[in-house]
Design a protein around this motif. Structure first.
Motif, PDB file in Angstrom:
ATOM      1  N   UNK A 177       0.835  -1.193   0.000  1.00  0.00           N
ATOM      2  CA  UNK A 177       0.000   0.000   0.000  1.00  0.00           C
ATOM      3  C   UNK A 177       0.874   1.249   0.000  1.00  0.00           C
ATOM      4  N   UNK A 178       0.523   2.207  -0.833  1.00  0.00           N
ATOM      5  CA  UNK A 178       1.323   3.427  -0.966  1.00  0.00           C
ATOM      6  C   UNK A 178       2.245   3.420  -2.166  1.00  0.00           C
ATOM      7  N   UNK A 179       2.432   2.256  -2.784  1.00  0.00           N
ATOM      8  CA  UNK A 179       3.253   2.183  -4.003  1.00  0.00           C
ATOM      9  C   UNK A 179       2.588   2.985  -5.117  1.00  0.00           C
ATOM     10  N   UNK A 180       3.394   3.662  -5.906  1.00  0.00           N
ATOM     11  CA  UNK A 180       2.892   4.429  -7.046  1.00  0.00           C
ATOM     12  C   UNK A 180       3.121   3.608  -8.309  1.00  0.00           C
ATOM     13  N   UNK A 181       2.040   3.249  -8.986  1.00  0.00           N
ATOM     14  CA  UNK A 181       2.121   2.473 -10.218  1.00  0.00           C
ATOM     15  C   UNK A 181       1.915   3.411 -11.398  1.00  0.00           C
ATOM     16  N   UNK A 182       2.835   3.345 -12.361  1.00  0.00           N
ATOM     17  CA  UNK A 182       2.765   4.195 -13.544  1.00  0.00           C
ATOM     18  C   UNK A 182       2.235   3.371 -14.706  1.00  0.00           C
ATOM     19  N   UNK A 183       1.158   3.839 -15.313  1.00  0.00           N
ATOM     20  CA  UNK A 183       0.523   3.101 -16.388  1.00  0.00           C
ATOM     21  C   UNK A 183       0.527   3.852 -17.702  1.00  0.00           C
ATOM     22  N   UNK A 184       0.596   3.094 -18.794  1.00  0.00           N
ATOM     23  CA  UNK A 184       0.494   3.657 -20.141  1.00  0.00           C
ATOM     24  C   UNK A 184      -0.947   3.512 -20.611  1.00  0.00           C
ATOM     25  N   UNK A 185      -1.475   4.544 -21.200  1.00  0.00           N
ATOM     26  CA  UNK A 185      -2.884   4.567 -21.592  1.00  0.00           C
ATOM     27  C   UNK A 185      -3.177   3.520 -22.665  1.00  0.00           C
ATOM     28  N   UNK A 186      -4.286   2.793 -22.470  1.00  0.00           N
ATOM     29  CA  UNK A 186      -4.757   1.782 -23.419  1.00  0.00           C
ATOM     30  C   UNK A 186      -6.023   2.332 -24.083  1.00  0.00           C
ATOM     31  N   UNK A 187      -6.013   2.428 -25.389  1.00  0.00           N
ATOM     32  CA  UNK A 187      -7.119   3.088 -26.083  1.00  0.00           C
ATOM     33  C   UNK A 187      -8.373   2.235 -26.166  1.00  0.00           C
ATOM     34  N   UNK A 188      -8.211   0.924 -26.389  1.00  0.00           N
ATOM     35  CA  UNK A 188      -9.379   0.082 -26.603  1.00  0.00           C
ATOM     36  C   UNK A 188      -9.344  -1.147 -25.709  1.00  0.00           C
ATOM     37  N   UNK A 189     -10.521  -1.603 -25.345  1.00  0.00           N
ATOM     38  CA  UNK A 189     -10.625  -2.789 -24.510  1.00  0.00           C
ATOM     39  C   UNK A 189      -9.999  -4.008 -25.167  1.00  0.00           C
ATOM     40  N   UNK A 190     -10.070  -4.073 -26.478  1.00  0.00           N
ATOM     41  CA  UNK A 190      -9.524  -5.226 -27.195  1.00  0.00           C
ATOM     42  C   UNK A 190      -8.012  -5.328 -27.059  1.00  0.00           C
ATOM     43  N   UNK A 191      -7.360  -4.239 -26.627  1.00  0.00           N
ATOM     44  CA  UNK A 191      -5.904  -4.244 -26.477  1.00  0.00           C
ATOM     45  C   UNK A 191      -5.448  -4.841 -25.141  1.00  0.00           C
ATOM     46  N   UNK A 192      -6.380  -5.184 -24.270  1.00  0.00           N
ATOM     47  CA  UNK A 192      -6.018  -5.774 -22.980  1.00  0.00           C
ATOM     48  C   UNK A 192      -5.452  -7.170 -23.191  1.00  0.00           C
ATOM     49  N   UNK A 193      -4.268  -7.424 -22.640  1.00  0.00           N
ATOM     50  CA  UNK A 193      -3.597  -8.724 -22.765  1.00  0.00           C
ATOM     51  C   UNK A 193      -3.800  -9.504 -21.465  1.00  0.00           C
ATOM     52  N   UNK A 194      -4.405 -10.678 -21.572  1.00  0.00           N
ATOM     53  CA  UNK A 194      -4.682 -11.483 -20.392  1.00  0.00           C
ATOM     54  C   UNK A 194      -3.404 -11.794 -19.619  1.00  0.00           C
ATOM     55  N   UNK A 195      -3.463 -11.614 -18.308  1.00  0.00           N
ATOM     56  CA  UNK A 195      -2.329 -11.914 -17.446  1.00  0.00           C
ATOM     57  C   UNK A 195      -1.488 -10.711 -17.098  1.00  0.00           C
ATOM     58  N   UNK A 196      -1.659  -9.587 -17.815  1.00  0.00           N
ATOM     59  CA  UNK A 196      -0.922  -8.360 -17.510  1.00  0.00           C
ATOM     60  C   UNK A 196      -1.651  -7.589 -16.405  1.00  0.00           C
ATOM     61  N   UNK A 197      -0.924  -6.681 -15.753  1.00  0.00           N
ATOM     62  CA  UNK A 197      -1.537  -5.870 -14.707  1.00  0.00           C
ATOM     63  C   UNK A 197      -1.916  -4.497 -15.257  1.00  0.00           C
ATOM     64  N   UNK A 198      -3.070  -4.007 -14.806  1.00  0.00           N
ATOM     65  CA  UNK A 198      -3.616  -2.747 -15.293  1.00  0.00           C
ATOM     66  C   UNK A 198      -4.242  -1.963 -14.144  1.00  0.00           C
TER      67      UNK A 198
END
Length: 255
Positions: free
Chosen positions: A147-168
């Motif tokens: 708790x308190x960790x800062x996670x940096x994410x790259x924007x995903x434009x479409x739901x179809x781009x979600x890769x199973x098993x990755x964290x988001x």
């Protein structure tokens, strides 16, 4: 006939009473009850208004079991047109969303004035071909990130781009801001399975239509250094696959 079932489900999902919907349509409440019980069918003009109110196509409203199968073609849904913060040289900042600001972010992420008030920073070694946002996680569901960790994410434009098993990081209407390992079943049933790396937390599912933004985790910042003697280990992908199988079997049995 699926119209009645879909209408009742969509109405309740928007917390609308039969009286409220009847008022929007300019008809009596008893007609809404008749539509939902399949005792009467709306006119084409009424169906068109219903499709606009609930943002569904006529085909989906009449032919698709929305409650059981989720919304149709959600895998092609655009998430959002982003509001970004720029520095003086017009380079994109990484906007920081602290946990205490997450509730406000849900209401203000499309508001340029709100976004400018959030703290921002830059990080080296990140691809310049993506837009990034930073979120402070809360709780221990994604150990070893605490708790308190800062996670940096790259924007995903479409739901179809979600890769199973990755964290988001997902911004959802029902759950708010969550950081999970995601498994994509949109083509099958319009849903995503969200899984914690801490196996004390059970997986759960959300509809693709519930998702407002998606950010694929690319880096994290933490003041907590890993302890090699710490016996707490994240759940393996094999464990996650087994949990999902068990959960889906349970869902099928309870339908």
């Amino acid at each position: 006939m699926l119209l009645g079932k879909n209408l009742k489900y969509l109405r309740k999902s928007k917390s609308m009473t039969q009286e409220m919907l009847a008022e929007r349509l300019g008809i009596k409440r008893t007609m809404i009850s008749a539509y939902e019980d399949n005792r009467s069918e709306p006119k084409l003009s009424t169906l068109k208004i219903l499709s606009e109110i609930f943002s569904v196509s006529l085909d989906e409203l009449l032919q698709h079991d929305i409650q059981s199968k989720g919304r149709k073609a959600t895998q092609k849904k655009d998430i959002k047109i982003l509001t970004v913060s720029l520095d003086q040289e017009e380079n994109e900042n990484i906007t920081m969303v602290e946990h205490k600001a997450s509730a406000g972010y849900l209401n203000g992420f499309a508001d340029p004035e709100y976004m400018q008030k959030l703290p921002s920073f830059h990080l080296p070694n990140l691809s310049k071909n993506a837009t990034y946002r930073a979120f402070e996680i809360n709780g221990d569901s994604m150990l070893p990130l605490v708790s308190g960790t800062i996670v940096i994410g790259a924007y995903v434009e479409q739901l179809s781009d979600i890769k199973s098993g990755k964290t988001y990081i997902l911004i959802t209407e029902s759950e708010g801001v969550v950081y999970k390992r995601v498994f994509n079943y949109l083509e099958e049933n319009g849903k995503l399975f969200l899984v914690s790396d801490n196996d004390l937390y059970k997986p759960y599912e959300v509809l693709g239509t519930d998702v407002q933004e998606i950010w694929e985790a690319k880096a994290f910042i933490s003041t907590d250094f890993p302890n090699p003697k710490d016996k707490t280990q994240p759940t393996t992908l094999e464990d996650i696959a087994q949990m999902i199988g068990e959960l889906r079997s349970h869902i099928v049995k309870t339908k």
